[in-house]
Scaffold this active site. Structure first.
Site, PDB file in Angstrom:
ATOM      1  N   ASP A 227     -23.998  10.010  -2.069  1.00  0.00           N
ATOM      2  CA  ASP A 227     -24.627  10.890  -3.054  1.00  0.00           C
ATOM      3  C   ASP A 227     -26.053  10.502  -3.397  1.00  0.00           C
ATOM      4  OD1 ASP A 227     -21.428  10.779  -4.188  1.00  0.00           O
ATOM      5  OD2 ASP A 227     -22.399  12.682  -3.709  1.00  0.00           O
TER       6      ASP A 227
ATOM      7  N   HIS B  24     -19.071   2.039  -4.504  1.00  0.00           N
ATOM      8  CA  HIS B  24     -18.017   2.813  -3.854  1.00  0.00           C
ATOM      9  C   HIS B  24     -16.722   2.026  -3.918  1.00  0.00           C
ATOM     10  CE1 HIS B  24     -15.902   5.181  -0.841  1.00  0.00           C
ATOM     11  NE2 HIS B  24     -16.841   6.088  -1.018  1.00  0.00           N
TER      12      HIS B  24
HETATM   13  C1  SDX Z   1     -17.943   9.599  -3.831  1.00  0.00           C
HETATM   14  O1  SDX Z   1     -13.551   7.777  -2.554  1.00  0.00           O
HETATM   15  C2  SDX Z   1     -14.460   8.336  -1.803  1.00  0.00           C
HETATM   16  O2  SDX Z   1     -14.419   8.260  -0.628  1.00  0.00           O
HETATM   17  C3  SDX Z   1     -15.519   9.106  -2.557  1.00  0.00           C
HETATM   18  C4  SDX Z   1     -16.650   9.659  -1.703  1.00  0.00           C
HETATM   19  C5  SDX Z   1     -16.144  10.708  -0.758  1.00  0.00           C
HETATM   20  O3  SDX Z   1     -16.841  10.964   0.247  1.00  0.00           O
HETATM   21  O4  SDX Z   1     -15.133  11.382  -1.107  1.00  0.00           O
HETATM   22  O5  SDX Z   1     -17.263   8.618  -0.971  1.00  0.00           O
HETATM   23  C6  SDX Z   1     -17.691  10.323  -2.583  1.00  0.00           C
HETATM   24  O6  SDX Z   1     -17.287   9.922  -4.783  1.00  0.00           O
HETATM   25  C7  SDX Z   1     -18.940   8.468  -3.848  1.00  0.00           C
HETATM   26  C8  SDX Z   1     -19.040   7.788  -5.238  1.00  0.00           C
HETATM   27  C9  SDX Z   1     -19.916   8.671  -6.135  1.00  0.00           C
HETATM   28  N1  SDX Z   1     -19.920   8.144  -7.506  1.00  0.00           N
HETATM   29  C10 SDX Z   1     -21.020   7.541  -8.006  1.00  0.00           C
HETATM   30  O7  SDX Z   1     -22.040   7.297  -7.349  1.00  0.00           O
HETATM   31  C11 SDX Z   1     -20.927   7.183  -9.482  1.00  0.00           C
HETATM   32  C12 SDX Z   1     -21.503   5.775  -9.675  1.00  0.00           C
HETATM   33  N2  SDX Z   1     -20.587   4.833  -9.049  1.00  0.00           N
HETATM   34  C13 SDX Z   1     -19.594   4.205  -9.932  1.00  0.00           C
HETATM   35  O8  SDX Z   1     -19.063   5.058 -10.905  1.00  0.00           O
HETATM   36  C14 SDX Z   1     -18.569   3.380  -9.140  1.00  0.00           C
HETATM   37  O9  SDX Z   1     -19.256   2.603  -8.255  1.00  0.00           O
HETATM   38  C15 SDX Z   1     -17.451   4.083  -8.407  1.00  0.00           C
HETATM   39  C16 SDX Z   1     -16.665   4.960  -9.316  1.00  0.00           C
HETATM   40  C17 SDX Z   1     -17.970   4.855  -7.270  1.00  0.00           C
HETATM   41  C18 SDX Z   1     -16.531   2.994  -7.847  1.00  0.00           C
HETATM   42  O10 SDX Z   1     -16.081   2.277  -8.890  1.00  0.00           O
HETATM   43  P1  SDX Z   1     -15.011   1.089  -8.721  1.00  0.00           P
HETATM   44  O11 SDX Z   1     -14.872   0.663  -7.311  1.00  0.00           O
HETATM   45  O12 SDX Z   1     -13.795   1.498  -9.456  1.00  0.00           O
HETATM   46  O13 SDX Z   1     -15.762  -0.083  -9.391  1.00  0.00           O
HETATM   47  P2  SDX Z   1     -15.634  -0.427 -10.910  1.00  0.00           P
HETATM   48  O14 SDX Z   1     -15.879   0.811 -11.713  1.00  0.00           O
HETATM   49  O15 SDX Z   1     -14.364  -1.186 -11.097  1.00  0.00           O
HETATM   50  O16 SDX Z   1     -16.896  -1.414 -11.120  1.00  0.00           O
HETATM   51  C19 SDX Z   1     -16.861  -2.776 -10.622  1.00  0.00           C
HETATM   52  C20 SDX Z   1     -18.075  -3.439 -11.250  1.00  0.00           C
HETATM   53  C21 SDX Z   1     -18.146  -3.206 -12.758  1.00  0.00           C
HETATM   54  O17 SDX Z   1     -18.908  -4.266 -13.297  1.00  0.00           O
HETATM   55  P3  SDX Z   1     -18.062  -5.523 -14.013  1.00  0.00           P
HETATM   56  O18 SDX Z   1     -17.107  -4.892 -14.969  1.00  0.00           O
HETATM   57  O19 SDX Z   1     -17.408  -6.229 -12.831  1.00  0.00           O
HETATM   58  O20 SDX Z   1     -19.166  -6.333 -14.665  1.00  0.00           O
HETATM   59  O21 SDX Z   1     -19.275  -2.840 -10.715  1.00  0.00           O
HETATM   60  C22 SDX Z   1     -19.991  -2.192 -11.763  1.00  0.00           C
HETATM   61  C23 SDX Z   1     -19.003  -1.967 -12.887  1.00  0.00           C
HETATM   62  O22 SDX Z   1     -19.661  -1.885 -14.137  1.00  0.00           O
HETATM   63  N3  SDX Z   1     -20.469  -0.923 -11.213  1.00  0.00           N
HETATM   64  C24 SDX Z   1     -21.688  -0.433 -11.438  1.00  0.00           C
HETATM   65  C25 SDX Z   1     -21.746   0.749 -10.686  1.00  0.00           C
HETATM   66  N4  SDX Z   1     -20.585   0.934 -10.044  1.00  0.00           N
HETATM   67  C26 SDX Z   1     -19.791  -0.103 -10.373  1.00  0.00           C
HETATM   68  N5  SDX Z   1     -22.710  -0.893 -12.212  1.00  0.00           N
HETATM   69  C27 SDX Z   1     -23.836  -0.114 -12.216  1.00  0.00           C
HETATM   70  N6  SDX Z   1     -23.965   1.061 -11.509  1.00  0.00           N
HETATM   71  C28 SDX Z   1     -22.956   1.497 -10.749  1.00  0.00           C
HETATM   72  N7  SDX Z   1     -23.059   2.645 -10.059  1.00  0.00           N
END
Ligand code: SDX
Length: 431
Positions: free
Chosen positions: A366, A309
């Site tokens: 989710d 998140h």
């Molecule tokens: C919602 O904003 C809100 O409030 C949203 C929400 C709401 O109620 O409105 O809470 C609802 O949208 C919840 C989120 C739902 N999305 C997912 O579950 C999709 C999976 N999650 C990821 O796509 C991700 O965690 C995000 C998009 C939610 C957040 O991404 P960030 O904070 O931008 O983090 P990032 O993409 O910069 O990742 C940081 C690191 C990376 O690794 P490195 O490059 O540092 O090696 O964490 C890793 C990413 O690869 N990473 C994950 C991951 N999420 C981040 N690795 C594996 N699985 C994951 N899910």
């Protein structure tokens, strides 16, 4: 001693006021920075940028805190329901019994959609995505009640209680009618006397000669699911609603834009992606361990959907509540869902794995919601629609904050241009 932040650029210092919120959050007020220094701030994705000051929802990502108008989410989940919480989010306080009765009356009075809208819904192809239909239909609400969508915020606010009841009540009816039409089933109309959630389930699953009656556990689970999705500060879709509202646009147009933003797999589309992920893990005979290893490498774009998140760097409090409700619901229905076992295993493996611990990746709202919706009988392609129905109160409350601000400015971020520098036109013969 001034509390201002001092910014030094080359040999000049700039004094920038600080803004402190009611929970002690602090921000550097950079609204005058460009005029003073010629510089803008740069924050791709706005992860460290406050776009507004809001009274609606407070999140502390480090502590895993979520409060709607000051009330902790776990208390509301235990003691309130979706309609009472909707009133709280929109109007700022828990309703008295009279206010609640009047709100319920307004919702019932606006449960039906115009017959013209049903014809519109019948015009879509059977495999049209429900989120595309929902955004179009919500925007169209303004066509059937033009007095509610004048794009004159002063006038639209005079009709706000009706417009917000229309949005809350009809978004649910549109979703159910859209489902029935897509399945070639007869439309089931709202029924007087049913609660908001029970009426939705009635419109979804009843037959002309056989009413669907939700069990108390199913009704409670749906109520809880919508309540937990009701608002969440300046997430992607809510910020979109505020952006569109800032141009002076009406409530229907602004919430329709929010639905489009919610559709993406990184945001509201994640609940569908979680189920697809769990089903594929199950189909491969994996208990989730292999998938976790793949998600860590990011190979094949694999991510642990429902994990991580932008704000919560601790457990998403909603995930805990939904996870518990999920167990209770499946027990009450006698459902053995392998996806739940896999989800539990993924959670336990990931929470002990350094990759997830170092990146502070925990289950979000989710992760379990899809299992609850599937147990209720909601089709997979409607999962994000359910999120939109739940989030409608938050979008409406944020629209109202923008519309009510007499000094409100249109949202217009700046950019850093990185394209070609000035060059002269060359005729086609000389290219
Ligand atoms: C919602 O904003 C809100 O409030 C949203 C929400 C709401 O109620 O409105 O809470 C609802 O949208 C919840 C989120 C739902 N999305 C997912 O579950 C999709 C999976 N999650 C990821 O796509 C991700 O965690 C995000 C998009 C939610 C957040 O991404 P960030 O904070 O931008 O983090 P990032 O993409 O910069 O990742 C940081 C690191 C990376 O690794 P490195 O490059 O540092 O090696 O964490 C890793 C990413 O690869 N990473 C994950 C991951 N999420 C981040 N690795 C594996 N699985 C994951 N899910």
């Amino acid at each position: 001693m001034s509390n201002d932040a001092i910014l030094k650029i080359k040999d000049k210092e700039y004094s920038l006021p600080m803004i402190v919120g009611s929970e002690g959050e602090t921000a550097i007020d950079t609204r005058k920075l460009r005029n003073q220094s010629g510089c803008i701030t740069y924050d791709e994705g706005y992860g460290n940028t406050g776009s507004c000051q809001s009274d609606i929802t407070f999140i502390d990502g480090e502590q895993g805190i979520l409060r709607y108008r000051g009330y902790p989410i776990d208390e509301l989940a235990l003691k309130s329901d979706f309609i009472e919480t909707t009133y709280l989010i929109i109007y700022g306080d828990l309703p008295t019994s009279e206010q609640r009765a009047e709100f319920a009356r307004l919702l019932s009075a606006n449960a039906h959609v115009h017959s013209g809208m049903i014809h519109l819904l019948e015009g879509y192809s059977r495999d049209a995505h429900p989120m595309a239909i929902l955004s179009a239909m919500v925007n169209s609400l303004g066509c059937y009640d033009p007095h509610l969508a004048t794009n004159d915020h002063k006038h639209d606010l005079e009709n706000f209680s009706e417009a917000s009841a229309v949005a809350i009540s009809k978004v649910r009816t549109i979703a159910a009618v859209s489902y029935r039409v897509s399945k070639g089933l007869p439309v089931i109309y709202p029924k007087e006397g049913l609660s908001y959630c029970d009426n939705f389930l009635h419109m979804m699953f009843s037959e002309p000669n056989q009413d669907y009656v939700a069990t108390p556990e199913v009704s409670h689970a749906l109520n809880l699911l919508l309540l937990l999705h009701a608002d969440h500060e300046q997430n992607c879709s809510t910020s979109t609603v505020r952006m569109v509202a800032s141009s002076g646009a009406n409530l229907s147009a602004s919430t329709s834009a929010g639905i489009c933003a919610l559709w993406g797999p990184k945001h509201g589309g994640a609940n569908m992606a979680v189920i697809k992920m769990l089903e594929s893990i199950h189909a491969e005979g994996d208990d989730g361990s292999r998938f976790v290893e793949a998600a860590k490498t990011g190979k094949g774009g694999k991510r642990l959907m429902g994990f991580g998140h932008r704000v919560y760097k601790n457990f998403d409090p909603r995930a805990k509540i939904i996870g518990q409700a999920c167990e209770k619901l499946l027990d009450s229905l006698g459902i053995e869902d392998p996806c739940l076992d896999i989800a539990r295993h993924l959670e336990s493996v990931a929470l002990k794995d350094d990759y997830f611990i170092e990146r502070k990746l925990y289950p979000n709202v989710d992760f379990y919601s899809g299992i609850v919706m599937r147990a209720i009988g909601i089709p997979l392609n409607m999962f994000t629609v359910m999120f939109a129905i739940g989030r409608m109160p938050g979008w409406i409350a944020n629209w109202k904050e923008v519309a009510s601000d007499p000094k409100g400015k249109i949202y217009r971020p700046r950019q850093i241009y990185t394209g070609p520098v000035k060059r002269d036109y060359v005729s086609i013969e000389n290219r």
